[in-house]
Design an enzyme around this catalytic site. Sequence first.
Site, PDB file in Angstrom:
ATOM      1  N   HIS A  20     -18.302 -73.781  75.385  1.00  0.00           N
ATOM      2  CA  HIS A  20     -16.894 -73.642  75.808  1.00  0.00           C
ATOM      3  C   HIS A  20     -15.965 -73.571  74.588  1.00  0.00           C
ATOM      4  CE1 HIS A  20     -13.412 -74.288  78.505  1.00  0.00           C
ATOM      5  NE2 HIS A  20     -12.907 -74.913  77.443  1.00  0.00           N
ATOM      6  N   GLU A  21     -16.103 -74.520  73.698  1.00  0.00           N
ATOM      7  CA  GLU A  21     -15.223 -74.563  72.524  1.00  0.00           C
ATOM      8  C   GLU A  21     -15.495 -73.398  71.573  1.00  0.00           C
ATOM      9  OE1 GLU A  21     -12.708 -76.369  72.507  1.00  0.00           O
ATOM     10  OE2 GLU A  21     -13.276 -77.687  74.167  1.00  0.00           O
TER      11      GLU A  21
END
Length: 349
Positions: A20-21
């Site tokens: 996600h990051e």
Amino acid sequence: MESLTIVVAILVFGLIVLVHEFGHYIVAKKNGILVEEFAIGMGPKLIGRQWGDTLYSIRILPIGGFCKMLGEEEASDDMRSFSSKSVGARMAVIVAGPLMNFLLAFLIVWGISAIVGFTTTTIGQIEPGYPAEIAQLQTGDKIISMNGKRIQIFEKLSFYLAQYKEEQGPVELVIERNRQRMTFRLNPKWDTELGTWRIGFASQPMKGNILQTIQYSFNRMIFLIQATVSGFIQLITNQVDRSQVAGPVGIIQVIGETYETGIQQSFIAALANVLWLAALLSANLGALNLFPIPALDGSRLIFLAVEGIRGKPIDAEKENMVHFFGLVVLMGFMIYVTYGDIVKLIRPS
């Protein structure tokens, strides 16, 4: 849980957050935005290393992560700041995180399905004494829809049946047989052993070609997103009991239990079980982040959309207050569900 299962759980959780990051990170970099810190975990820094302009760190609490960009929370004249970029560029950075989670879910499902095959919407077996036999459904019938809702994958049918209530009456099932469509009305039967409503047939498994596997994997990913949205709506409308909601501790416990169940058969079974759950959690994280809740990606997208419409940004201080309030509420909810997780660990039902 044994220490090994805890490690497996933390690794899975960390992978989902990392992906996600990384979505935010890579699109920020492509747009010339300075990323000040890329962190996995929250709380005090455990380890970190500076490479170029970015600090890469692992923090002590394995419950999330962040990609800190220059000018993300305040206006900046620096050409490398988040705030100096166009609305479109900033929206791309924000939406990249959830999209990477959807991509991870798709790749996991595709990988497993390519190796072991997948379920189809074709009936493979009829169970005696259940509505399917009574209605004279046949092996080879292809399920098209239930109550007007298109059924692209067999799991979707199971999901709808899990939500069935007896007062709804019979369900309308449309099937395709010998290239002709037929409609059946059936009353699902309660299975006391499994604790769910059933029609009484099994899917015909299949090991398809690459295009069929991609199509199934894409539909399965979309289904996971739809199930997440449906579950969240049920939660905020108080249709879901608190005991069905899990926080980070509960999720780690579930991952550990899933691994332990599989390892009783083989390492491959344990790996497959954990990967299926990872796909679900990744789709969950991506979908939930797109909800318009302050402090989440969805809320930031709304602020950017408003900025695009009105032609100027909303006051940074006011926007930050909204996100801060949302963060406080989210942290409070996280503490609440984590307390419930710990209570269930201490006093399992």
